[in-house]
Write an enzyme that holds these catalytic residues in place. Structure first.
Site, PDB file in Angstrom:
ATOM      1  N   GLN A  28      38.441 -95.277 -46.457  1.00 34.14           N
ATOM      2  CA  GLN A  28      37.667 -94.927 -45.253  1.00 34.14           C
ATOM      3  C   GLN A  28      36.183 -95.011 -45.565  1.00 34.14           C
ATOM      4  O   GLN A  28      35.720 -94.598 -46.623  1.00 34.14           O
ATOM      5  CB  GLN A  28      38.019 -93.505 -44.792  1.00 34.14           C
ATOM      6  CG  GLN A  28      37.227 -93.046 -43.573  1.00 34.14           C
ATOM      7  CD  GLN A  28      35.987 -92.265 -43.932  1.00 34.14           C
ATOM      8  OE1 GLN A  28      35.968 -91.562 -44.929  1.00 34.14           O
ATOM      9  NE2 GLN A  28      34.936 -92.402 -43.124  1.00 34.14           N
ATOM     10  N   LYS A  39      38.212 -96.061 -36.383  1.00 33.69           N
ATOM     11  CA  LYS A  39      38.724 -94.705 -36.173  1.00 33.69           C
ATOM     12  C   LYS A  39      37.717 -93.868 -35.400  1.00 33.69           C
ATOM     13  O   LYS A  39      36.546 -93.790 -35.792  1.00 33.69           O
ATOM     14  CB  LYS A  39      38.983 -94.053 -37.543  1.00 33.69           C
ATOM     15  CG  LYS A  39      39.340 -92.575 -37.504  1.00 33.69           C
ATOM     16  CD  LYS A  39      39.758 -92.107 -38.883  1.00 33.69           C
ATOM     17  CE  LYS A  39      40.070 -90.632 -38.938  1.00 33.69           C
ATOM     18  NZ  LYS A  39      38.888 -89.774 -38.911  1.00 33.69           N
ATOM     19  N   HIS A  90      38.255 -86.900 -34.259  1.00 37.26           N
ATOM     20  CA  HIS A  90      37.868 -86.374 -35.569  1.00 37.26           C
ATOM     21  C   HIS A  90      38.405 -84.953 -35.758  1.00 37.26           C
ATOM     22  O   HIS A  90      37.743 -84.077 -36.320  1.00 37.26           O
ATOM     23  CB  HIS A  90      36.340 -86.386 -35.703  1.00 37.26           C
ATOM     24  CG  HIS A  90      35.852 -86.679 -37.103  1.00 37.26           C
ATOM     25  ND1 HIS A  90      35.408 -87.914 -37.496  1.00 37.26           N
ATOM     26  CD2 HIS A  90      35.740 -85.888 -38.194  1.00 37.26           C
ATOM     27  CE1 HIS A  90      35.035 -87.865 -38.775  1.00 37.26           C
ATOM     28  NE2 HIS A  90      35.229 -86.644 -39.218  1.00 37.26           N
ATOM     29  N   ARG A  92      36.228 -82.111 -34.332  1.00 37.99           N
ATOM     30  CA  ARG A  92      35.072 -81.689 -35.130  1.00 37.99           C
ATOM     31  C   ARG A  92      33.768 -82.306 -34.665  1.00 37.99           C
ATOM     32  O   ARG A  92      32.720 -82.056 -35.250  1.00 37.99           O
ATOM     33  CB  ARG A  92      35.303 -82.060 -36.597  1.00 37.99           C
ATOM     34  CG  ARG A  92      36.442 -81.308 -37.207  1.00 37.99           C
ATOM     35  CD  ARG A  92      36.934 -81.940 -38.488  1.00 37.99           C
ATOM     36  NE  ARG A  92      36.116 -81.691 -39.656  1.00 37.99           N
ATOM     37  CZ  ARG A  92      36.164 -80.576 -40.370  1.00 37.99           C
ATOM     38  NH1 ARG A  92      36.946 -79.595 -40.017  1.00 37.99           N
ATOM     39  NH2 ARG A  92      35.413 -80.430 -41.445  1.00 37.99           N
ATOM     40  N   GLY A 112      45.900 -83.048 -34.107  1.00 41.59           N
ATOM     41  CA  GLY A 112      46.891 -82.112 -33.579  1.00 41.59           C
ATOM     42  C   GLY A 112      48.331 -82.434 -33.923  1.00 41.59           C
ATOM     43  O   GLY A 112      49.230 -81.720 -33.476  1.00 41.59           O
ATOM     44  N   TYR A 162      32.085 -94.645 -43.835  1.00 43.44           N
ATOM     45  CA  TYR A 162      31.081 -94.410 -42.788  1.00 43.44           C
ATOM     46  C   TYR A 162      29.971 -95.436 -42.984  1.00 43.44           C
ATOM     47  O   TYR A 162      29.718 -95.861 -44.110  1.00 43.44           O
ATOM     48  CB  TYR A 162      30.451 -93.026 -42.954  1.00 43.44           C
ATOM     49  CG  TYR A 162      31.361 -91.859 -42.665  1.00 43.44           C
ATOM     50  CD1 TYR A 162      31.788 -91.593 -41.377  1.00 43.44           C
ATOM     51  CD2 TYR A 162      31.762 -91.004 -43.684  1.00 43.44           C
ATOM     52  CE1 TYR A 162      32.603 -90.505 -41.114  1.00 43.44           C
ATOM     53  CE2 TYR A 162      32.572 -89.907 -43.423  1.00 43.44           C
ATOM     54  CZ  TYR A 162      32.986 -89.665 -42.134  1.00 43.44           C
ATOM     55  OH  TYR A 162      33.784 -88.588 -41.875  1.00 43.44           O
ATOM     56  N   SER A 191      38.803 -90.813 -48.458  1.00 40.07           N
ATOM     57  CA  SER A 191      37.538 -90.663 -47.726  1.00 40.07           C
ATOM     58  C   SER A 191      36.354 -91.164 -48.547  1.00 40.07           C
ATOM     59  O   SER A 191      36.347 -91.047 -49.771  1.00 40.07           O
ATOM     60  CB  SER A 191      37.335 -89.176 -47.400  1.00 40.07           C
ATOM     61  OG  SER A 191      36.004 -88.933 -47.011  1.00 40.07           O
ATOM     62  N   THR A 202      35.068 -95.342 -39.728  1.00 42.29           N
ATOM     63  CA  THR A 202      34.945 -94.218 -38.792  1.00 42.29           C
ATOM     64  C   THR A 202      33.702 -94.386 -37.929  1.00 42.29           C
ATOM     65  O   THR A 202      32.591 -94.528 -38.453  1.00 42.29           O
ATOM     66  CB  THR A 202      34.892 -92.903 -39.593  1.00 42.29           C
ATOM     67  OG1 THR A 202      36.067 -92.847 -40.408  1.00 42.29           O
ATOM     68  CG2 THR A 202      34.846 -91.700 -38.670  1.00 42.29           C
TER      69      THR A 202
HETATM   70  C1  LIG Z   1      38.110 -80.947 -43.462  1.00 42.62           C
HETATM   71  C2  LIG Z   1      38.114 -82.286 -42.797  1.00 42.62           C
HETATM   72  C3  LIG Z   1      37.382 -83.324 -43.344  1.00 42.62           C
HETATM   73  C4  LIG Z   1      37.418 -84.584 -42.749  1.00 42.62           C
HETATM   74  N1  LIG Z   1      36.752 -85.621 -43.349  1.00 42.62           N
HETATM   75  C5  LIG Z   1      36.828 -86.862 -42.816  1.00 42.62           C
HETATM   76  C6  LIG Z   1      36.234 -87.964 -43.457  1.00 42.62           C
HETATM   77  O1  LIG Z   1      35.661 -87.848 -44.541  1.00 42.62           O
HETATM   78  N2  LIG Z   1      36.318 -89.172 -42.844  1.00 42.62           N
HETATM   79  C7  LIG Z   1      36.955 -89.353 -41.643  1.00 42.62           C
HETATM   80  O2  LIG Z   1      37.005 -90.454 -41.124  1.00 42.62           O
HETATM   81  N3  LIG Z   1      37.567 -88.313 -41.037  1.00 42.62           N
HETATM   82  C8  LIG Z   1      37.526 -87.085 -41.597  1.00 42.62           C
HETATM   83  N4  LIG Z   1      38.170 -86.046 -40.979  1.00 42.62           N
HETATM   84  C9  LIG Z   1      38.967 -86.290 -39.773  1.00 42.62           C
HETATM   85  C10 LIG Z   1      40.399 -86.652 -40.144  1.00 42.62           C
HETATM   86  O3  LIG Z   1      40.463 -87.900 -40.747  1.00 42.62           O
HETATM   87  C11 LIG Z   1      41.316 -86.680 -38.896  1.00 42.62           C
HETATM   88  O4  LIG Z   1      40.720 -87.493 -37.917  1.00 42.62           O
HETATM   89  C12 LIG Z   1      41.583 -85.302 -38.319  1.00 42.62           C
HETATM   90  O5  LIG Z   1      41.665 -84.327 -39.316  1.00 42.62           O
HETATM   91  C13 LIG Z   1      42.888 -85.347 -37.517  1.00 42.62           C
HETATM   92  O6  LIG Z   1      43.141 -84.125 -36.925  1.00 42.62           O
HETATM   93  P1  LIG Z   1      44.151 -83.026 -37.517  1.00 42.62           P
HETATM   94  O7  LIG Z   1      43.408 -82.337 -38.614  1.00 42.62           O
HETATM   95  O8  LIG Z   1      44.421 -82.148 -36.349  1.00 42.62           O
HETATM   96  O9  LIG Z   1      45.378 -83.750 -38.030  1.00 42.62           O
HETATM   97  C14 LIG Z   1      38.160 -84.779 -41.563  1.00 42.62           C
HETATM   98  C15 LIG Z   1      38.894 -83.725 -41.026  1.00 42.62           C
HETATM   99  C16 LIG Z   1      38.897 -82.496 -41.633  1.00 42.62           C
HETATM  100  C17 LIG Z   1      39.721 -81.389 -41.050  1.00 42.62           C
END
Ligand SMILES: Cc1cc2nc3c(=O)[nH]c(=O)nc-3n(C[C@H](O)[C@H](O)[C@H](O)COP(=O)(O)O)c2cc1C
Length: 384
Positions: A127, A253, A277, A280, A310, A129, A106, A155
């Site tokens: 990755q 993404k 995401h 989130r 998921g 932003y 990340s 992303t």
């Molecule tokens: C704690 C956390 C931090 C994340 N940080 C990033 C990030 O820095 N960059 C990004 O593209 N996605 C980030 N994501 C999203 C993840 O890359 C991914 O899309 C997501 O966790 C997939 O869902 P899952 O947790 O159900 O497997 C983050 C997700 C979580 C849970």
């Protein structure tokens, strides 16, 4: 307990991490409707069991972004992963390398790219932003390329960070003495984590952004930087610019809509990650697995289609492939395994998933990843 499933790792992570960190990982936006749907919609898919097919030679190997993989799974980018275990990104990248799957670092990881490359001898996916300071973006791209990265995961679903109420409740998103006290109390209740990460895991800075945010322990400085730097003005024109800057593979993404998927293909991206995401960002947006089939129908033959959100088992990996994904990214499960048992935990998780994917293929009567298709699923019309 010998952890077997993602849920087991989650439980162990919960015991180990301070509350605000566990909830930072666990939480989703708003009422967490999308977060729950990501998992529930996978569980709702039914597989077709086949018998007396020759399944003596089942192979889970695949290719993602042109890279040979032991199975079509990559570790998703997760910000602050290095706060979950000592030098967390390095431990996870080592586990991914040993398991033969890509690791994505990340933008807001703790370990810098050079440290991950030095520890594994292999460049991860990187990755990014979009930042307001395009010079900083250029510098990050140059550093990624110089570090050997050839796959950029860009992303696009975070023009602003989502409203994650758990972070508010736990004082993670707040500044001031009261929030600091709240967090300190949670930290004191996690002595194992303090020993391992706070003392043993230094330096806790944002490895790839050390010039911008020097102190990774200062969550307020981090938040202020995100608020100031994340660019909500980004459009497809910026993707054109990015495409011109990055000669390697480019995966966009955070796409959930067919029109956006078509635009991504037109922009020259090499692939798409169908993703919300991890629930989130926009609460009540569809589950990723629910959005996947229409996007697969529209652009599946023109681009490399990945998905995340998921995925909690090797069975889920199979389901995503059956609905048109070339591969999946996994987020929270690797973080839980890392928080619980470091590199060994992530290794164990991936080994279980590969075994489970192989077994699912065996019982579904399919021996090659490329042959997994919708015929392996029971359609909604067939269900009683
Ligand atoms: C704690 C956390 C931090 C994340 N940080 C990033 C990030 O820095 N960059 C990004 O593209 N996605 C980030 N994501 C999203 C993840 O890359 C991914 O899309 C997501 O966790 C997939 O869902 P899952 O947790 O159900 O497997 C983050 C997700 C979580 C849970």
């Amino acid at each position: 307990m010998y952890p077997a499933t993602a849920a087991d790792w989650r439980l162990l992570a919960q015991r180990r991490l301070p509350r605000f960190l566990f909830d930072y990982v666990e939480g989703g936006a708003g009422d967490e409707v999308t977060l729950a749907a990501n998992v529930a919609d996978f569980a709702d898919i039914r597989l077709r069991q086949r018998v007396l097919v020759d399944v003596s030679d089942v192979d889970t190997r695949s290719q993602l972004a042109g890279q040979a993989c032991a199975m079509p799974v990559a570790l998703a980018p997760v910000g602050l992963a290095g706060l979950m275990a000592r030098r967390g990104e390095v431990q996870a990248a080592r586990a991914a390398l040993a398991a033969g799957v890509p690791f994505t670092l990340s933008t807001v990881g703790i370990c810098p790219l050079v440290e991950v490359v030095a520890a594994t001898g292999q460049a991860p996916w990187f990755q990014l932003y979009m930042l307001r300071d395009r010079g900083a973006v250029r510098a990050l791209l140059d550093a990624a390329w110089a570090g050997g990265c050839r796959t950029l995961v860009f992303t696009v679903d975070l023009p602003l960070p989502g409203m994650r109420w758990r972070d508010v409740r736990n004082g993670m998103a707040a500044s001031g003495a009261r929030a600091a006290l709240l967090r300190a109390r949670q930290v004191l209740a996690s002595p194992g984590w303090v020993r391992e990460v706070v003392i043993g895991g230094r330096p806790l800075s944002f490895g790839n952004l050390h010039q911008q945010v020097p102190d990774g322990r200062d969550l307020n400085a981090f938040k202020a930087w995100i608020d100031a730097q994340f660019d909500p003005g980004v459009t497809w024109r910026d993707i054109d610019w990015l495409r011109g800057q990055w000669p390697g593979k480019l995966l966009l993404k955070g796409i959930l809509e067919v029109d956006d998927a078509r635009a991504a293909v037109a922009s020259g991206a090499d692939g798409i990650v169908v993703s919300n995401h991890g629930g989130r960002q926009l609460d009540t947006a569809p589950a990723s697995i629910a959005a996947l089939p229409a996007i697969a129908r529209a652009v599946g033959s023109q681009t490399e289609l990945l998905m995340d959100g998921g995925v909690r088992s090797g069975v889920d990996v199979f389901k995503a492939l059956a609905l048109g994904a070339r591969g999946v990214l996994v987020g929270r499960p690797w973080i839980w395994a890392l928080a619980a048992q470091g590199q060994a935990g992530v290794t164990q998780l991936l080994a279980h998933w590969q075994r489970e994917l192989l077994l699912t293929m065996t019982l579904a009567g399919v021996t090659r990843i490329a042959d997994i298709n919708p015929s392996h699923l029971i359609t909604p019309q067939e269900r009683p």
